[in-house]
Motif scaffolding. Structure first.
Motif, PDB file in Angstrom:
ATOM      1  N   ALA A  21      37.800  94.555 -15.803  1.00 46.47           N
ATOM      2  CA  ALA A  21      38.514  93.283 -15.750  1.00 46.47           C
ATOM      3  C   ALA A  21      39.015  93.083 -14.319  1.00 46.47           C
ATOM      4  N   LEU A  22      38.667  91.934 -13.724  1.00 47.25           N
ATOM      5  CA  LEU A  22      39.056  91.646 -12.337  1.00 47.25           C
ATOM      6  C   LEU A  22      39.649  90.248 -12.225  1.00 47.25           C
ATOM      7  N   ASP A  23      40.681  90.113 -11.385  1.00 43.70           N
ATOM      8  CA  ASP A  23      41.309  88.813 -11.102  1.00 43.70           C
ATOM      9  C   ASP A  23      40.761  88.237  -9.800  1.00 43.70           C
ATOM     10  N   ASN A  24      40.988  86.949  -9.600  1.00 41.19           N
ATOM     11  CA  ASN A  24      40.648  86.245  -8.347  1.00 41.19           C
ATOM     12  C   ASN A  24      39.183  86.392  -7.943  1.00 41.19           C
ATOM     13  N   VAL A  25      38.291  86.248  -8.898  1.00 38.86           N
ATOM     14  CA  VAL A  25      36.861  86.300  -8.627  1.00 38.86           C
ATOM     15  C   VAL A  25      36.375  84.859  -8.464  1.00 38.86           C
ATOM     16  N   GLN A  26      35.691  84.589  -7.353  1.00 38.44           N
ATOM     17  CA  GLN A  26      35.192  83.238  -7.089  1.00 38.44           C
ATOM     18  C   GLN A  26      33.777  83.098  -7.630  1.00 38.44           C
ATOM     19  N   LEU A  27      33.538  81.988  -8.313  1.00 41.45           N
ATOM     20  CA  LEU A  27      32.224  81.679  -8.857  1.00 41.45           C
ATOM     21  C   LEU A  27      31.576  80.624  -7.973  1.00 41.45           C
ATOM     22  N   TYR A  28      30.361  80.901  -7.489  1.00 44.53           N
ATOM     23  CA  TYR A  28      29.589  79.973  -6.665  1.00 44.53           C
ATOM     24  C   TYR A  28      28.244  79.714  -7.329  1.00 44.53           C
ATOM     25  N   GLU A  29      27.713  78.509  -7.131  1.00 40.32           N
ATOM     26  CA  GLU A  29      26.358  78.177  -7.557  1.00 40.32           C
ATOM     27  C   GLU A  29      25.658  77.462  -6.419  1.00 40.32           C
ATOM     28  N   SER A  30      24.353  77.621  -6.366  1.00 43.25           N
ATOM     29  CA  SER A  30      23.557  76.928  -5.360  1.00 43.25           C
ATOM     30  C   SER A  30      23.336  75.492  -5.823  1.00 43.25           C
ATOM     31  N   ARG A  31      23.671  74.543  -4.971  1.00 43.21           N
ATOM     32  CA  ARG A  31      23.491  73.127  -5.280  1.00 43.21           C
ATOM     33  C   ARG A  31      22.676  72.483  -4.172  1.00 43.21           C
ATOM     34  N   MET A  32      21.874  71.501  -4.530  1.00 45.08           N
ATOM     35  CA  MET A  32      21.095  70.766  -3.530  1.00 45.08           C
ATOM     36  C   MET A  32      21.990  69.709  -2.893  1.00 45.08           C
ATOM     37  N   VAL A  33      22.010  69.691  -1.560  1.00 45.95           N
ATOM     38  CA  VAL A  33      22.811  68.733  -0.805  1.00 45.95           C
ATOM     39  C   VAL A  33      21.861  67.844  -0.027  1.00 45.95           C
ATOM     40  N   GLN A  70      31.532  76.433  -4.237  1.00 45.70           N
ATOM     41  CA  GLN A  70      32.471  77.134  -5.109  1.00 45.70           C
ATOM     42  C   GLN A  70      32.731  76.275  -6.340  1.00 45.70           C
ATOM     43  N   ILE A  71      32.580  76.885  -7.510  1.00 45.64           N
ATOM     44  CA  ILE A  71      32.774  76.195  -8.774  1.00 45.64           C
ATOM     45  C   ILE A  71      34.170  76.448  -9.325  1.00 45.64           C
ATOM     46  N   ASP A  72      34.619  77.698  -9.233  1.00 46.36           N
ATOM     47  CA  ASP A  72      35.907  78.051  -9.823  1.00 46.36           C
ATOM     48  C   ASP A  72      36.404  79.387  -9.272  1.00 46.36           C
ATOM     49  N   VAL A  73      37.647  79.712  -9.585  1.00 46.49           N
ATOM     50  CA  VAL A  73      38.257  81.014  -9.286  1.00 46.49           C
ATOM     51  C   VAL A  73      38.881  81.476 -10.589  1.00 46.49           C
ATOM     52  N   SER A  88      40.108  79.377 -13.674  1.00 41.67           N
ATOM     53  CA  SER A  88      41.450  78.817 -13.789  1.00 41.67           C
ATOM     54  C   SER A  88      41.589  77.440 -13.143  1.00 41.67           C
ATOM     55  N   ILE A  89      40.649  77.035 -12.285  1.00 44.11           N
ATOM     56  CA  ILE A  89      40.771  75.743 -11.609  1.00 44.11           C
ATOM     57  C   ILE A  89      40.130  74.641 -12.450  1.00 44.11           C
ATOM     58  N   SER A  90      38.841  74.768 -12.712  1.00 42.64           N
ATOM     59  CA  SER A  90      38.158  73.741 -13.499  1.00 42.64           C
ATOM     60  C   SER A  90      37.844  74.228 -14.904  1.00 42.64           C
ATOM     61  N   ASN A  91      38.535  75.302 -15.330  1.00 42.20           N
ATOM     62  CA  ASN A  91      38.435  75.809 -16.696  1.00 42.20           C
ATOM     63  C   ASN A  91      37.013  76.213 -17.097  1.00 42.20           C
ATOM     64  N   THR A  92      36.260  76.777 -16.172  1.00 43.44           N
ATOM     65  CA  THR A  92      34.896  77.220 -16.446  1.00 43.44           C
ATOM     66  C   THR A  92      34.910  78.424 -17.378  1.00 43.44           C
ATOM     67  N   ARG A  93      34.071  78.398 -18.406  1.00 46.16           N
ATOM     68  CA  ARG A  93      33.937  79.524 -19.326  1.00 46.16           C
ATOM     69  C   ARG A  93      32.471  79.953 -19.353  1.00 46.16           C
ATOM     70  N   ILE A  94      32.241  81.229 -19.050  1.00 48.62           N
ATOM     71  CA  ILE A  94      30.883  81.769 -19.074  1.00 48.62           C
ATOM     72  C   ILE A  94      30.913  83.021 -19.932  1.00 48.62           C
ATOM     73  N   GLU A 122      24.058  82.582 -10.521  1.00 52.98           N
ATOM     74  CA  GLU A 122      25.497  82.506 -10.290  1.00 52.98           C
ATOM     75  C   GLU A 122      25.917  83.637  -9.359  1.00 52.98           C
ATOM     76  N   PHE A 123      26.775  83.305  -8.396  1.00 52.50           N
ATOM     77  CA  PHE A 123      27.296  84.276  -7.439  1.00 52.50           C
ATOM     78  C   PHE A 123      28.767  84.505  -7.745  1.00 52.50           C
ATOM     79  N   TYR A 124      29.143  85.761  -7.876  1.00 47.53           N
ATOM     80  CA  TYR A 124      30.534  86.132  -8.118  1.00 47.53           C
ATOM     81  C   TYR A 124      31.003  86.928  -6.910  1.00 47.53           C
ATOM     82  N   THR A 125      31.976  86.391  -6.177  1.00 47.89           N
ATOM     83  CA  THR A 125      32.458  87.066  -4.966  1.00 47.89           C
ATOM     84  C   THR A 125      33.898  87.522  -5.152  1.00 47.89           C
TER      85      THR A 125
END
Length: 146
Positions: A21-33, A70-73, A88-94, A122-125
């Motif tokens: 169990a880890l806190d403050n993990v950032q979730l990133y996804e690759s998006r086309m810009v 960045q999608i969420d933390v 915790s920011i955009s309430n993402t559940r995976i 998905e990237f978890y940093t």
């Protein structure tokens, strides 16, 4: 036997046990810009102070490229049967069953997960990548024995 963590906000069914169990993990996804790139040419003629008349044009084209966004933390949990993330920011559940993890790429401070039924990885940093890999390997090994 893997060490377990008690008092986690997950519903653990049957023999499922939380092993990381880890806190403050950032979730990133690759998006086309998409960006519009180009240049302008022409001449500006000053008519009077503060008034200019411009003759010319702008030409260019649209270009797309992938960018990590960045999608969420939030909190990351690895159990003996699944990989779970609660933002915790955009309430993402995976919630990914261990059997649905197709690929795992490890970095020094992150992991990248590819799963069945999802094109984007998905990237978890903010985590120790090699440690998370070892825990996931233990979960996969534990899952395959059950």
């Amino acid at each position: 036997m893997l060490p377990t963590i008690e008092d986690v906000p997950l519903v653990l069914k049957g023999k499922d046990r939380c092993i990381m169990a880890l806190d403050n993990v950032q979730l990133y996804e690759s998006r086309m810009v998409r960006e519009y790139v180009g240049g302008s040419r022409g001449v500006s003629v000053r008519i009077m102070k503060g008034v200019n008349y411009r003759v010319g044009g702008f030409s260019g084209h649209s270009e797309s490229h992938p960018e990590l966004r960045q999608i969420d933390v939030g909190k990351l949990y690895i159990t003996t049967k699944r990989f779970a993330y609660s933002g915790s920011i955009s309430n993402t559940r995976i919630d990914i069953p261990i059997s649905n993890i197709e690929s795992l790429t490890v970095y020094s401070d992150a992991i990248e997960i590819g799963r069945k039924g999802k094109q984007r990885k998905e990237f978890y940093t903010g985590i120790d990548g090699p440690y998370a890999q070892a825990v996931l390997a233990g979960a996969i090994n534990s899952f395959s024995k059950s």
